[in-house]
Design an enzyme around this catalytic site. Structure first.
Site, PDB file in Angstrom:
ATOM      1  N   ASP A 170       0.948  -1.396   0.303  1.00  0.00           N
ATOM      2  CA  ASP A 170       0.285  -0.191   0.168  1.00  0.00           C
ATOM      3  C   ASP A 170       1.155   1.377  -0.413  1.00  0.00           C
ATOM      4  O   ASP A 170       1.983   1.429  -1.093  1.00  0.00           O
ATOM      5  CB  ASP A 170      -1.198  -0.254   1.606  1.00  0.00           C
TER       6      ASP A 170
ATOM      7  N   TYR B  57      -1.917  11.404   2.446  1.00  0.00           N
ATOM      8  CA  TYR B  57      -3.225  11.496   1.436  1.00  0.00           C
ATOM      9  C   TYR B  57      -3.215  12.951   0.784  1.00  0.00           C
ATOM     10  O   TYR B  57      -3.019  13.294  -0.235  1.00  0.00           O
ATOM     11  CB  TYR B  57      -4.664  11.350   1.942  1.00  0.00           C
TER      12      TYR B  57
ATOM     13  N   HIS C  81      -6.578  -6.778  -1.041  1.00  0.00           N
ATOM     14  CA  HIS C  81      -5.774  -5.838  -0.741  1.00  0.00           C
ATOM     15  C   HIS C  81      -5.042  -5.869  -0.011  1.00  0.00           C
ATOM     16  O   HIS C  81      -3.322  -6.312   0.349  1.00  0.00           O
ATOM     17  CB  HIS C  81      -6.395  -4.521  -0.464  1.00  0.00           C
TER      18      HIS C  81
END
Length: 292
Positions: free
Chosen positions: A104, A211, A264
């Site tokens: 990730d 982010y 994921h």
């Protein structure tokens, strides 16, 4: 041979990171980089396996997470700064080079290091995150991936994402893990460790600032020349599986293995097979391994 997990605090790039270490002190260094919303604990299946094979393994809480420093300014989470944290860990370990494994967001850091600091990174393993150029290409052409990435834009809002994540004892975080993984991957006992990490002062803002910085402080990632192994769960609800194949176009020497039933969170769902592939790919790093 079984090695204990060691808790250390390491000064790097002007910050202090909590790093769990394992394995023989003289072994080749492997650095494991977690993603969002995890911490070092996500590598609990890989740490002992790599250590038993002869590697010295470092699994940091990356900046903003769990017990590591959590700077408040968004600019502190630029990709270049996150990468410099890892380079500082190599320096602290006394290693000119290391292999790196990233999942990730940890994989985004690994891509950047492999491309921009190939003199320090010998091999890279990337789990379920594309090369940034591949992601940029797909976001501009595939509305389906844009819809899957909705949370990236939601996280740009001030304060609201933290409030939502924290309410009802981190129901959003617990649900994001359980709702996007195979049943049984995150039992209540395991999730309690994540909740404790999220509850650390400043952790939610630090985690989400990754982010925010990605859109406000973009950092270029170039072509990768070193050996790369890409491992990808096809049932990932966040990322389209073709992103893995597109990422190979940005590498000189890369292999790709799909896990048909994994999501994921493949390193927690398929630990035995992930460990086997890691040891096979990283094996040449060991002093007594045959040359390839």
């Amino acid at each position: 041979m079984t090695f204990p997990l060691e808790d250390h605090y390491v000064r790097t790039n002007g910050r202090t990171l909590h790093v769990v270490q394992c394995g023989p002190a003289a072994g080749p260094l492997v650095v494991l980089l977690h993603g969002f919303p995890e911490f070092w604990y996500s590598w609990r299946h890989q740490l002992p396996a790599l250590a038993a094979a002869g590697f010295r393994v470092w699994a940091p809480d990356q900046r903003g997470y769990n017990l590591s420093d959590k700077p408040t300014e968004v600019a502190a989470y630029r990709l270049s700064e996150l990468g410099k944290d890892v380079l500082g860990l190599l320096d602290a370990a006394g290693h000119a080079q290391a292999a790196i494994v990233g999942h990730d967001w940890g994989g985004i850091v690994a891509w950047w290091l492999a491309a921009e600091h190939s003199n320090r990174i010998s091999r890279a393993v990337i789990l379920n995150v594309p090369h940034p150029k591949a992601l940029g290409q797909v976001l501009g052409q595939a509305p389906r991936q844009l819809l899957k990435s909705w949370y990236v834009f939601f996280f740009q809002l001030p304060g609201l994402p933290e409030w939502l994540f924290r309410r009802r004892r981190f129901r959003f975080g617990r649900g994001s893990l359980r709702g996007t993984s195979r049943p049984g991957t995150f039992p209540t006992e395991e999730l309690s460790h994540y909740v404790a990490a999220w509850a650390q002062p400043g952790a939610l803002t630090g985690m989400i600032n990754w982010y925010r910085a990605a859109l406000r402080q973009p950092t270029r990632t170039g072509r990768v020349s070193i050996p790369v192994q890409v491992l990808w769960g096809r049932q990932d609800v966040f990322l389209e599986p073709e992103l893995a194949q597109l990422s190979l176009r940005h590498c000189d020497q890369a292999t790709l293995t799909y896990f048909e039933q994994a999501t994921h969170w493949l390193h927690q769902e398929e630990p035995a097979e992930i460990n086997r592939l890691l040891l096979e790919f990283l094996g040449p790093e060991l002093p007594d391994s045959p040359s390839v």
